[in-house]
Structures are given as C-alpha cells and as structure tokens.
Design a protein around this motif. Structure first.
Motif, PDB file in Angstrom:
ATOM      1  N   LYS A  13       0.850  -1.191   0.000  1.00  0.00           N
ATOM      2  CA  LYS A  13       0.000   0.000   0.000  1.00  0.00           C
ATOM      3  C   LYS A  13       0.886   1.242   0.000  1.00  0.00           C
ATOM      4  O   LYS A  13       2.075   1.192   0.312  1.00  0.00           O
ATOM      5  CB  LYS A  13      -0.900   0.015   1.241  1.00  0.00           C
ATOM      6  CG  LYS A  13      -2.000  -1.035   1.215  1.00  0.00           C
ATOM      7  CD  LYS A  13      -3.104  -0.637   0.276  1.00  0.00           C
ATOM      8  CE  LYS A  13      -4.307  -1.529   0.381  1.00  0.00           C
ATOM      9  NZ  LYS A  13      -5.409  -1.074  -0.521  1.00  0.00           N
ATOM     10  N   THR A  14       0.260   2.360  -0.316  1.00  0.00           N
ATOM     11  CA  THR A  14       0.954   3.648  -0.327  1.00  0.00           C
ATOM     12  C   THR A  14       0.584   4.440   0.925  1.00  0.00           C
ATOM     13  O   THR A  14      -0.523   4.286   1.452  1.00  0.00           O
ATOM     14  CB  THR A  14       0.560   4.439  -1.583  1.00  0.00           C
ATOM     15  OG1 THR A  14       0.828   3.645  -2.736  1.00  0.00           O
ATOM     16  CG2 THR A  14       1.321   5.748  -1.680  1.00  0.00           C
ATOM     17  N   ARG A  15       1.494   5.259   1.373  1.00  0.00           N
ATOM     18  CA  ARG A  15       1.223   6.126   2.531  1.00  0.00           C
ATOM     19  C   ARG A  15      -0.106   6.862   2.375  1.00  0.00           C
ATOM     20  O   ARG A  15      -0.420   7.375   1.309  1.00  0.00           O
ATOM     21  CB  ARG A  15       2.324   7.168   2.679  1.00  0.00           C
ATOM     22  CG  ARG A  15       3.483   6.747   3.522  1.00  0.00           C
ATOM     23  CD  ARG A  15       4.486   7.856   3.676  1.00  0.00           C
ATOM     24  NE  ARG A  15       4.983   8.335   2.388  1.00  0.00           N
ATOM     25  CZ  ARG A  15       5.823   9.340   2.245  1.00  0.00           C
ATOM     26  NH1 ARG A  15       6.243   9.993   3.313  1.00  0.00           N
ATOM     27  NH2 ARG A  15       6.232   9.722   1.060  1.00  0.00           N
ATOM     28  N   GLN A  17      -3.070   5.585   2.480  1.00  0.00           N
ATOM     29  CA  GLN A  17      -4.162   4.696   2.111  1.00  0.00           C
ATOM     30  C   GLN A  17      -4.688   3.959   3.332  1.00  0.00           C
ATOM     31  O   GLN A  17      -4.155   4.059   4.442  1.00  0.00           O
ATOM     32  CB  GLN A  17      -3.691   3.680   1.056  1.00  0.00           C
ATOM     33  CG  GLN A  17      -3.507   4.272  -0.322  1.00  0.00           C
ATOM     34  CD  GLN A  17      -3.239   3.196  -1.362  1.00  0.00           C
ATOM     35  OE1 GLN A  17      -2.444   2.282  -1.132  1.00  0.00           O
ATOM     36  NE2 GLN A  17      -3.885   3.307  -2.494  1.00  0.00           N
ATOM     37  N   GLN A  18      -5.753   3.196   3.103  1.00  0.00           N
ATOM     38  CA  GLN A  18      -6.377   2.393   4.145  1.00  0.00           C
ATOM     39  C   GLN A  18      -6.262   0.920   3.761  1.00  0.00           C
ATOM     40  O   GLN A  18      -6.210   0.596   2.569  1.00  0.00           O
ATOM     41  CB  GLN A  18      -7.854   2.798   4.289  1.00  0.00           C
ATOM     42  CG  GLN A  18      -8.647   2.010   5.304  1.00  0.00           C
ATOM     43  CD  GLN A  18      -9.422   0.865   4.678  1.00  0.00           C
ATOM     44  OE1 GLN A  18      -9.604   0.797   3.461  1.00  0.00           O
ATOM     45  NE2 GLN A  18      -9.864  -0.065   5.511  1.00  0.00           N
ATOM     46  N   VAL A  19      -6.202   0.046   4.773  1.00  0.00           N
ATOM     47  CA  VAL A  19      -6.069  -1.374   4.487  1.00  0.00           C
ATOM     48  C   VAL A  19      -6.974  -2.182   5.425  1.00  0.00           C
ATOM     49  O   VAL A  19      -7.225  -1.767   6.567  1.00  0.00           O
ATOM     50  CB  VAL A  19      -4.601  -1.825   4.632  1.00  0.00           C
ATOM     51  CG1 VAL A  19      -4.148  -1.786   6.090  1.00  0.00           C
ATOM     52  CG2 VAL A  19      -4.391  -3.202   4.050  1.00  0.00           C
ATOM     53  N   ASN A  79      -6.121   2.925   9.028  1.00  0.00           N
ATOM     54  CA  ASN A  79      -6.336   4.123   8.208  1.00  0.00           C
ATOM     55  C   ASN A  79      -5.076   4.969   8.141  1.00  0.00           C
ATOM     56  O   ASN A  79      -4.190   4.850   8.995  1.00  0.00           O
ATOM     57  CB  ASN A  79      -7.465   4.974   8.806  1.00  0.00           C
ATOM     58  CG  ASN A  79      -8.793   4.280   8.745  1.00  0.00           C
ATOM     59  OD1 ASN A  79      -9.104   3.582   7.783  1.00  0.00           O
ATOM     60  ND2 ASN A  79      -9.596   4.435   9.794  1.00  0.00           N
ATOM     61  N   VAL A 112       4.281  -0.696   3.304  1.00  0.00           N
ATOM     62  CA  VAL A 112       3.775   0.653   2.989  1.00  0.00           C
ATOM     63  C   VAL A 112       4.905   1.432   2.330  1.00  0.00           C
ATOM     64  O   VAL A 112       6.000   1.547   2.884  1.00  0.00           O
ATOM     65  CB  VAL A 112       3.297   1.385   4.260  1.00  0.00           C
ATOM     66  CG1 VAL A 112       2.743   2.758   3.891  1.00  0.00           C
ATOM     67  CG2 VAL A 112       2.240   0.564   4.981  1.00  0.00           C
TER      68      VAL A 112
END
Lengths: 113, 113
Positions: A13-15, A17-19, A79, A112
């Motif tokens: 994921k990218t900084r 973003q939510q997972v 989040n 991340v």
C-alpha cells in the motif's frame, strides 16, 4: 481441522491509504487477537475481540480498528497508513478470552511505500 | 522499552552444541510461554510455564520459570539444524476482561550442520 487463516498473505500500500486484513479463527474458537510484528522484533499486542466486542487494547493509535463478525472471524483496519506500519500482522485465536493457549495464523505481510 | 528482554538476540552455533536463551523482566507474570517462529509462519507454542520454579522438558528442550515468576530460560541440548528459528518468550498478564500476551524481542538461532 482448519487452523487460523489470514488473508491476504502479502499486501503493498501507499502512505495515506487504508487497508483491511482478515482472519478466520481455528474451528471452535471464539476469540481473536491481533498483533503487529515489525521486522526483527517480537509481536506487539494490538487488540482482542470476544463476543463481537473489543475487550483489550494495546498501545496503538485509533487509526487501528477492528471488527468481529457473528461467525467469529475478524478484520483489522488501518487508516492513514504510515511507513512505520510496515510489518507482519498476526492473528491469534483462542477459546474464551481468558484462555492462555493462542493459535497463530501465518500472518499478513504489509508493506507501505 | 521491551517489558520482556531476551538474550542473546542472535546465536549461531554448530550442530551438537548446547545453548541457553534467557527471558527477563521486572514484572511478574501469571504464566510465561515460549514460541518458535519460522520464516513466513506465525509463532507456534512450545510450552507454558505457570508455577514459580517450574521446569518443563520437551525432548531436548528444557524450560524453567523463575521462582519470582519474572524470568525464564530455554536450554537446548545437542542442537540440530531443525532447531533453527526465532524463539520468542511471552508473558501472560490476565486483565479483567481478557488476556494479552507481552512478547520479548526474540532470539534468532541458527544451527549449522
């Protein structure tokens, strides 16, 4: 007899973003605990769910939240991802919130960037 | 600061040698667990010690809980390459509504053939 399963196995994921990570407990278990394991360190307790409620929480910010479903499976949501959230996220299940013996899943490796 | 300190952090030995891993804390735990974790997998419970001074043996592994229930040790006799892995100690401090495990930082063991 299925053990603890987690999905996905890996995630990038990218900084910001939510997972959402998912966990299915071992058959017959009703309690799920989540841990974060940074590279080269021991697991750190995030929180525990029992009877669809958060029962205990470790020293993690509100960006970390969770849920337990009626079938005892659980989700961990993070989040506003930070680089420092990169880690192996482990789910452990047990029978009853006070039981010492917890069975761990293989974990979800979150990176991340 | 780790509530549970493990030493050494890394250990590389030859097959057949003996070794001891230590787990120390200033806090009292109601029980202490030892886990072994292999790459890509979650921790697997080896043993739980509950009574101060308790000694448990699991084949070539000997676990001891300190009299004051603040420390523990794991001794491996005649180590084998299959013993390679990350060894984690975890203290159990039951709270009102559930229990949470506090892990040490781990000891990474490599046994060379």
């Amino acid at each position: 007899d299925a053990g603890v399963t987690q999905s996905p196995t890996h995630l990038i994921k990218t900084r910001g973003q939510q997972v959402t990570l998912r966990c299915s407990p071992k058959s017959g278990h009703d309690t799920v605990s989540w841990y974060q394991q940074a590279l080269g360190q021991g697991p750190q307790f995030i929180f525990q769910y029992y009877e669809e409620e958060e029962r205990q929480r470790g020293n993690f910010p509100d960006r970390f939240s969770g849920h337990q479903f009626p079938n005892y499976s659980s989700e961990l949501n993070v989040n506003a991802l930070l680089l420092g959230d990169s880690a192996l996220y482990l789910c452990a299940s047990s029978l009853g919130a006070l039981r010492r013996k917890q069975y761990f899943g293989p974990g979800t490796r979150l990176t991340v960037t | 600061t780790q509530l549970l300190e493990q030493s050494p952090q890394f250990l590389s030995i030859q097959e057949g040698e003996n070794l001891t891993v230590y787990c120390n804390s200033s806090s009292v735990f109601s029980s202490l667990q030892w886990y072994r974790q292999e790459p890509g997998e979650g921790p697997v419970l080896l043993v739980t010690v509950v009574t101060g001074g308790e000694v448990k043996k699991l084949k070539r592994l000997t676990f001891q809980f300190g009299d004051a229930r603040k420390d523990s040790s794991l001794h491996i006799t005649a180590a084998q390459p299959g013993d390679t892995g990350l060894y984690l100690c975890a203290g159990d401090r039951p709270l009102n509504a559930g229990n949470m495990l506090t892990f040490g930082g781990g000891t990474r063991l490599m046994v060379k053939p």
